[in-house]
Write an enzyme that holds these catalytic residues in place. Sequence first.
Site, PDB file in Angstrom:
ATOM      1  N   CYS A  16       0.874  -1.179   0.000  1.00 59.26           N
ATOM      2  CA  CYS A  16       0.000   0.000   0.000  1.00 59.26           C
ATOM      3  C   CYS A  16       0.915   1.233   0.000  1.00 59.26           C
ATOM      4  CB  CYS A  16      -0.884  -0.013   1.238  1.00 59.26           C
ATOM      5  SG  CYS A  16       0.071   0.150   2.748  1.00 59.26           S
ATOM      6  N   HIS A  44       5.350  -6.115   8.023  1.00 57.50           N
ATOM      7  CA  HIS A  44       5.196  -7.514   8.443  1.00 57.50           C
ATOM      8  C   HIS A  44       5.529  -8.449   7.298  1.00 57.50           C
ATOM      9  CE1 HIS A  44       2.372  -6.269  11.908  1.00 57.50           C
ATOM     10  NE2 HIS A  44       3.633  -6.262  12.260  1.00 57.50           N
ATOM     11  N   HIS A  76       3.036   2.065  11.264  1.00 60.92           N
ATOM     12  CA  HIS A  76       1.973   1.937  12.273  1.00 60.92           C
ATOM     13  C   HIS A  76       1.961   3.106  13.251  1.00 60.92           C
ATOM     14  CE1 HIS A  76       0.772  -1.985  11.100  1.00 60.92           C
ATOM     15  NE2 HIS A  76       1.811  -2.627  11.563  1.00 60.92           N
ATOM     16  N   GLU A 128      -0.395  -0.182  16.167  1.00 55.09           N
ATOM     17  CA  GLU A 128      -1.044   1.071  15.746  1.00 55.09           C
ATOM     18  C   GLU A 128      -2.053   1.537  16.804  1.00 55.09           C
ATOM     19  OE1 GLU A 128      -3.033   1.271  11.792  1.00 55.09           O
ATOM     20  OE2 GLU A 128      -4.636   2.201  12.964  1.00 55.09           O
ATOM     21  N   THR A 163      -6.923   1.800  11.514  1.00 54.87           N
ATOM     22  CA  THR A 163      -7.067   2.162  10.098  1.00 54.87           C
ATOM     23  C   THR A 163      -7.388   0.975   9.190  1.00 54.87           C
ATOM     24  OG1 THR A 163      -4.689   1.947   9.768  1.00 54.87           O
ATOM     25  CG2 THR A 163      -5.510   4.150  10.263  1.00 54.87           C
ATOM     26  N   SER A 223       1.313 -11.467   8.743  1.00 49.64           N
ATOM     27  CA  SER A 223       0.644 -10.231   8.318  1.00 49.64           C
ATOM     28  C   SER A 223      -0.868 -10.423   8.435  1.00 49.64           C
ATOM     29  CB  SER A 223       1.028  -9.910   6.869  1.00 49.64           C
ATOM     30  OG  SER A 223       0.025  -9.119   6.266  1.00 49.64           O
ATOM     31  N   ASN A 225      -3.329  -8.515   7.564  1.00 48.79           N
ATOM     32  CA  ASN A 225      -4.154  -8.166   6.397  1.00 48.79           C
ATOM     33  C   ASN A 225      -4.031  -9.219   5.299  1.00 48.79           C
ATOM     34  OD1 ASN A 225      -2.663  -6.979   3.869  1.00 48.79           O
ATOM     35  ND2 ASN A 225      -1.528  -6.200   5.617  1.00 48.79           N
TER      36      ASN A 225
HETATM   37  S1  SF4 Z   1      -3.134   3.202   6.813  1.00 44.05           S
HETATM   38 FE1  SF4 Z   1      -2.016   1.279   6.730  1.00 44.05          FE
HETATM   39  S2  SF4 Z   1      -2.939   0.183   4.981  1.00 44.05           S
HETATM   40 FE2  SF4 Z   1      -3.515   2.353   4.776  1.00 44.05          FE
HETATM   41  S3  SF4 Z   1      -1.954   3.253   3.434  1.00 44.05           S
HETATM   42 FE3  SF4 Z   1      -1.322   3.571   5.562  1.00 44.05          FE
HETATM   43  S4  SF4 Z   1       0.033   1.854   6.049  1.00 44.05           S
HETATM   44 FE4  SF4 Z   1      -1.146   1.302   4.221  1.00 44.05          FE
END
Ligand code: SF4
Length: 286
Positions: A16, A44, A76, A128, A163, A223, A225
């Site tokens: 991301c 991760h 995070h 986070e 998030t 991880s 996610n």
């Molecule tokens: S909040 Fe987390 S998933 Fe979204 S862009 Fe940022 S690091 Fe990536």
Amino acid sequence: MGRGLKIELARVYGFCPGVRRAVRMVEEHLAREGPLATLGAIVHNSHVVEALQEKGARVARTVSEVKEPTVAITAHGAGQEVYAEIEKRGLKLVDTTCPIVKRAQEAARRLAEEDYTVLIYGEEAHPEVRGMLSWTKGKGYATLSPGELPELSARKLAVISQTTKDREAFWGFVRDVIARFHPLLGDLRVVDTTCPETGRRYQAALELAAHVQAIFVVGSRNSANTRKLAETCRKTGVATYFIESAEEIDPAWVAGLSRVGVTAGASTPDEVIDQVIARLSELGGD
Ligand code: SF4
């Protein structure tokens, strides 16, 4: 093995923007100024962590463990006490906190200052969420279910989210908060701090799963996610293989198939995904 295996990639997959930015910032520092310590794994994914370690990025669990002159906070983010300790020790800081996480921390801090009790929809032990809780300066709670919260006498409640949580699930949590606390509530603030990136990966994986015979989900097993991405694919009924690297692919998995899909979690680097595609191509891909 015969040719003719079509390999399709999900519309959105892999790193991301927040993770890509964090890795880039650490790499730039290593190239420019040399070794640093990261507070926890920068992402991760063991491939990325090992590659960065070879270049001089050591993982430290706490600020007190840092021996290098520079420390990096991960995407995070971190709590206010971590920033204070870094400053006290006179360490140089590379702050890779994702801007979306920063925004959530900022919401937590501001709402607590405005005297709201801040409820965070998320896992209390997640780094986070621990950071977000810290910014509430003792005026926050983190949970996945309002039923687990103690009795609250606050008339002012605010709700924010980890998030990476699903947006719909977050709004379900908000409804549950209202159901539990409405007799006392005088003022409710809701700030949707969910990040669209994780949801986009799930949606793209679902679209892909609908027209392939098997799907390869690439990423580290630690991880969260990526695990959820694999679970999302599995639930569609399509054969789902959750792999960390190309070496794990068993040729029998694609024998006789004509169309397979590939997706990857937000912490999976491009090189690992490329190796998986190359391996599938060897096994019969076009
Ligand atoms: S909040 Fe987390 S998933 Fe979204 S862009 Fe940022 S690091 Fe990536």
